[in-house]
Design a protein around this motif. Structure first.
Motif, PDB file in Angstrom:
ATOM      1  N   GLN A 116       0.814  -1.218   0.000  1.00  0.00           N
ATOM      2  CA  GLN A 116       0.000   0.000   0.000  1.00  0.00           C
ATOM      3  C   GLN A 116       0.849   1.270   0.000  1.00  0.00           C
ATOM      4  O   GLN A 116       0.312   2.369  -0.116  1.00  0.00           O
ATOM      5  N   VAL A 117       2.159   1.125   0.159  1.00  0.00           N
ATOM      6  CA  VAL A 117       3.056   2.287   0.208  1.00  0.00           C
ATOM      7  C   VAL A 117       3.630   2.532  -1.176  1.00  0.00           C
ATOM      8  O   VAL A 117       4.267   1.649  -1.748  1.00  0.00           O
ATOM      9  N   PRO A 118       3.409   3.703  -1.755  1.00  0.00           N
ATOM     10  CA  PRO A 118       3.949   3.996  -3.088  1.00  0.00           C
ATOM     11  C   PRO A 118       5.457   3.789  -3.138  1.00  0.00           C
ATOM     12  O   PRO A 118       6.186   4.182  -2.228  1.00  0.00           O
ATOM     13  N   SER A 119       5.926   3.161  -4.200  1.00  0.00           N
ATOM     14  CA  SER A 119       7.344   2.826  -4.321  1.00  0.00           C
ATOM     15  C   SER A 119       8.229   4.062  -4.414  1.00  0.00           C
ATOM     16  O   SER A 119       9.429   3.997  -4.129  1.00  0.00           O
ATOM     17  N   ASP A 120       7.656   5.209  -4.800  1.00  0.00           N
ATOM     18  CA  ASP A 120       8.454   6.423  -4.947  1.00  0.00           C
ATOM     19  C   ASP A 120       8.519   7.234  -3.650  1.00  0.00           C
ATOM     20  O   ASP A 120       9.086   8.319  -3.623  1.00  0.00           O
ATOM     21  N   LYS A 121       7.935   6.709  -2.570  1.00  0.00           N
ATOM     22  CA  LYS A 121       7.947   7.425  -1.295  1.00  0.00           C
ATOM     23  C   LYS A 121       8.851   6.705  -0.296  1.00  0.00           C
ATOM     24  O   LYS A 121       8.806   5.486  -0.166  1.00  0.00           O
ATOM     25  N   ASP A 122       9.673   7.479   0.399  1.00  0.00           N
ATOM     26  CA  ASP A 122      10.571   6.930   1.412  1.00  0.00           C
ATOM     27  C   ASP A 122       9.853   6.963   2.758  1.00  0.00           C
ATOM     28  O   ASP A 122       9.970   7.916   3.523  1.00  0.00           O
ATOM     29  N   ILE A 123       9.074   5.932   3.036  1.00  0.00           N
ATOM     30  CA  ILE A 123       8.237   5.898   4.221  1.00  0.00           C
ATOM     31  C   ILE A 123       8.924   5.128   5.347  1.00  0.00           C
ATOM     32  O   ILE A 123       9.440   4.027   5.146  1.00  0.00           O
ATOM     33  N   LYS A 124       8.941   5.719   6.525  1.00  0.00           N
ATOM     34  CA  LYS A 124       9.423   5.057   7.731  1.00  0.00           C
ATOM     35  C   LYS A 124       8.254   4.942   8.713  1.00  0.00           C
ATOM     36  O   LYS A 124       7.490   5.890   8.890  1.00  0.00           O
ATOM     37  N   ASP A 168      -0.793   8.976  12.704  1.00  0.00           N
ATOM     38  CA  ASP A 168      -1.547   8.820  11.464  1.00  0.00           C
ATOM     39  C   ASP A 168      -2.540   7.661  11.519  1.00  0.00           C
ATOM     40  O   ASP A 168      -3.683   7.792  11.087  1.00  0.00           O
ATOM     41  N   ILE A 169      -2.099   6.521  12.001  1.00  0.00           N
ATOM     42  CA  ILE A 169      -2.955   5.338  12.099  1.00  0.00           C
ATOM     43  C   ILE A 169      -3.075   4.991  13.570  1.00  0.00           C
ATOM     44  O   ILE A 169      -2.086   4.704  14.230  1.00  0.00           O
ATOM     45  N   LYS A 170      -4.292   4.999  14.068  1.00  0.00           N
ATOM     46  CA  LYS A 170      -4.504   4.852  15.511  1.00  0.00           C
ATOM     47  C   LYS A 170      -5.201   3.524  15.817  1.00  0.00           C
ATOM     48  O   LYS A 170      -6.249   3.225  15.252  1.00  0.00           O
ATOM     49  N   LEU A 171      -4.610   2.765  16.728  1.00  0.00           N
ATOM     50  CA  LEU A 171      -5.159   1.486  17.156  1.00  0.00           C
ATOM     51  C   LEU A 171      -5.223   1.445  18.672  1.00  0.00           C
ATOM     52  O   LEU A 171      -4.346   1.983  19.349  1.00  0.00           O
ATOM     53  N   PHE A 172      -6.241   0.805  19.184  1.00  0.00           N
ATOM     54  CA  PHE A 172      -6.347   0.600  20.627  1.00  0.00           C
ATOM     55  C   PHE A 172      -6.582  -0.882  20.858  1.00  0.00           C
ATOM     56  O   PHE A 172      -7.615  -1.424  20.475  1.00  0.00           O
ATOM     57  N   LEU A 173      -5.609  -1.545  21.478  1.00  0.00           N
ATOM     58  CA  LEU A 173      -5.725  -2.959  21.795  1.00  0.00           C
ATOM     59  C   LEU A 173      -6.120  -3.108  23.250  1.00  0.00           C
ATOM     60  O   LEU A 173      -5.468  -2.536  24.126  1.00  0.00           O
ATOM     61  N   THR A 174      -7.166  -3.848  23.494  1.00  0.00           N
ATOM     62  CA  THR A 174      -7.637  -4.006  24.861  1.00  0.00           C
ATOM     63  C   THR A 174      -7.787  -5.481  25.203  1.00  0.00           C
ATOM     64  O   THR A 174      -7.742  -6.347  24.333  1.00  0.00           O
ATOM     65  N   ALA A 175      -7.948  -5.750  26.489  1.00  0.00           N
ATOM     66  CA  ALA A 175      -8.092  -7.118  26.980  1.00  0.00           C
ATOM     67  C   ALA A 175      -8.954  -7.089  28.231  1.00  0.00           C
ATOM     68  O   ALA A 175      -9.123  -6.038  28.854  1.00  0.00           O
ATOM     69  N   PRO A 176      -9.511  -8.221  28.628  1.00  0.00           N
ATOM     70  CA  PRO A 176     -10.363  -8.250  29.825  1.00  0.00           C
ATOM     71  C   PRO A 176      -9.588  -7.884  31.089  1.00  0.00           C
ATOM     72  O   PRO A 176      -8.366  -8.023  31.156  1.00  0.00           O
ATOM     73  N   TYR A 177     -10.339  -7.438  32.081  1.00  0.00           N
ATOM     74  CA  TYR A 177      -9.773  -7.065  33.384  1.00  0.00           C
ATOM     75  C   TYR A 177      -8.852  -8.154  33.931  1.00  0.00           C
ATOM     76  O   TYR A 177      -7.738  -7.875  34.371  1.00  0.00           O
ATOM     77  N   GLU A 178      -9.308  -9.401  33.914  1.00  0.00           N
ATOM     78  CA  GLU A 178      -8.515 -10.486  34.495  1.00  0.00           C
ATOM     79  C   GLU A 178      -7.173 -10.654  33.805  1.00  0.00           C
ATOM     80  O   GLU A 178      -6.153 -10.908  34.447  1.00  0.00           O
ATOM     81  N   VAL A 179      -7.168 -10.510  32.477  1.00  0.00           N
ATOM     82  CA  VAL A 179      -5.927 -10.663  31.715  1.00  0.00           C
ATOM     83  C   VAL A 179      -4.967  -9.512  32.019  1.00  0.00           C
ATOM     84  O   VAL A 179      -3.773  -9.722  32.251  1.00  0.00           O
ATOM     85  N   GLY A 230      -4.023  -6.271   9.172  1.00  0.00           N
ATOM     86  CA  GLY A 230      -5.087  -5.980   8.220  1.00  0.00           C
ATOM     87  C   GLY A 230      -5.590  -4.553   8.337  1.00  0.00           C
ATOM     88  O   GLY A 230      -5.839  -3.882   7.334  1.00  0.00           O
ATOM     89  N   LEU A 231      -5.721  -4.073   9.588  1.00  0.00           N
ATOM     90  CA  LEU A 231      -6.179  -2.702   9.804  1.00  0.00           C
ATOM     91  C   LEU A 231      -5.140  -1.684   9.338  1.00  0.00           C
ATOM     92  O   LEU A 231      -5.486  -0.661   8.739  1.00  0.00           O
ATOM     93  N   ILE A 232      -3.868  -1.952   9.628  1.00  0.00           N
ATOM     94  CA  ILE A 232      -2.812  -1.039   9.165  1.00  0.00           C
ATOM     95  C   ILE A 232      -2.796  -0.989   7.639  1.00  0.00           C
ATOM     96  O   ILE A 232      -2.656   0.078   7.036  1.00  0.00           O
ATOM     97  N   THR A 233      -2.967  -2.147   7.004  1.00  0.00           N
ATOM     98  CA  THR A 233      -3.010  -2.201   5.539  1.00  0.00           C
ATOM     99  C   THR A 233      -4.159  -1.350   5.005  1.00  0.00           C
ATOM    100  O   THR A 233      -3.996  -0.572   4.059  1.00  0.00           O
ATOM    101  N   LYS A 234      -5.325  -1.492   5.621  1.00  0.00           N
ATOM    102  CA  LYS A 234      -6.503  -0.743   5.186  1.00  0.00           C
ATOM    103  C   LYS A 234      -6.303   0.755   5.352  1.00  0.00           C
ATOM    104  O   LYS A 234      -6.605   1.534   4.436  1.00  0.00           O
ATOM    105  N   ARG A 235      -5.782   1.181   6.496  1.00  0.00           N
ATOM    106  CA  ARG A 235      -5.599   2.616   6.736  1.00  0.00           C
ATOM    107  C   ARG A 235      -4.470   3.185   5.887  1.00  0.00           C
ATOM    108  O   ARG A 235      -4.528   4.345   5.454  1.00  0.00           O
ATOM    109  N   ALA A 236      -3.424   2.394   5.642  1.00  0.00           N
ATOM    110  CA  ALA A 236      -2.337   2.855   4.757  1.00  0.00           C
ATOM    111  C   ALA A 236      -2.852   3.059   3.337  1.00  0.00           C
ATOM    112  O   ALA A 236      -2.492   4.029   2.655  1.00  0.00           O
ATOM    113  N   LYS A 237      -3.707   2.167   2.893  1.00  0.00           N
ATOM    114  CA  LYS A 237      -4.292   2.304   1.549  1.00  0.00           C
ATOM    115  C   LYS A 237      -5.091   3.580   1.442  1.00  0.00           C
ATOM    116  O   LYS A 237      -5.014   4.314   0.444  1.00  0.00           O
TER     117      LYS A 237
END
Length: 245
Positions: free
Chosen positions: A107-115, A135-146, A234-241
């Motif tokens: 999803q990253v254009p070949s002519d762009k130097d992306i880090k 730019d791309i925001k994710l929130f990973l959560t888990a149950p209280y016990e974990v 998958g989410l990073i791929t979608k948001r990068a696109k």
């Protein structure tokens, strides 16, 4: 470009600057003597926004974006911390990881130097300025016990002053109440996901509360590490696109 998985307990090591690097919010705590004191327990509160030097974190992140390296003298304490989890997981094969990486990079254009700068933190979205730099925001959560098990299975944490160990009951007295207070909208969203009312992916503008409006939420539940990595990739791929269209 920054991508941000976050939870109240995740800790990993900084990797070298190259195609990607990792920046930890836990490296930007104020000195312990400046931390707020919880009025109920009299203990230092490491789990509230007032404990984090957001200005220093934003300055460091901006420097990395502009120079592709850490500022001179920057020293992470995170690689001094033991991960310490009771959980047993099967390592993901390099072949599978390479397939996720290739999926994202298509999803990253070949002519762009992306880090990629991966920003790791338990309280990234309470600060509007910091949130706006990601730019791309994710929130990973888990149950209280974990989350409780992960936190209490660690011996302690390297700090500017030396070493901190959670006193008995710290998770229930300090960590969890602050998590609910400062990440409340994400907790509510996770509950809706568990009821089948939400997918976790954000939609058109105006469909969510301000704090969660541009954040994809991933609830681990009983998910395996590989399924979580697959979901996040998958989410990073979608948001990068979307970014490079």
């Amino acid at each position: 470009m920054e991508t941000t998985p976050t939870s109240s307990t995740r800790r990993t090591k900084i990797i070298s600057i190259g195609l990607s690097t990792l920046l930890h919010q836990d490296d930007f705590y104020f000195p312990e003597v400046q931390l707020p004191i919880d009025p109920k327990t009299g203990l230092a509160n490491w789990d509230c926004p007032q404990a984090i030097d957001f200005a220093a974190m934003i300055k460091t992140l901006t420097y990395i974006r502009d120079h592709n390296e850490f500022p001179e003298g920057f020293d992470s304490l995170e690689d001094k911390n033991p991960i310490g989890s009771k959980e047993v997981s099967t390592p993901i094969s390099q072949t599978v990881l390479d397939s996720y990486r290739e999926q994202i990079m298509t999803q990253v254009p070949s002519d762009k130097d992306i880090k990629f700068v991966i920003v790791d933190g338990f309280m990234l979205y309470v600060n509007e300025h910091l949130c706006d730099t990601i730019d791309i925001k994710l929130f990973l959560t888990a149950p209280y016990e974990v989350l409780k098990d992960r936190r209490e299975s660690r011996k302690g944490y390297a700090t500017l002053e030396g070493y901190w160990e959670d006193p008995p009951g710290y998770f229930d007295d300090i960590v969890w109440p602050n998590f609910l207070t400062w990440n409340g909208p994400f907790v509510e969203l996770t509950d809706a996901m568990e009821r089948g009312e939400e997918s976790g992916e954000y939609g058109p503008p105006g469909t969510r509360a301000t704090m969660t409006k541009n954040v994809d939420v991933v609830s681990s539940g009983n998910a395996t590490i590989q399924s979580m990595v697959e979901r996040v990739s998958g989410l990073i791929t979608k948001r990068a696109k979307e970014m490079f269209q």
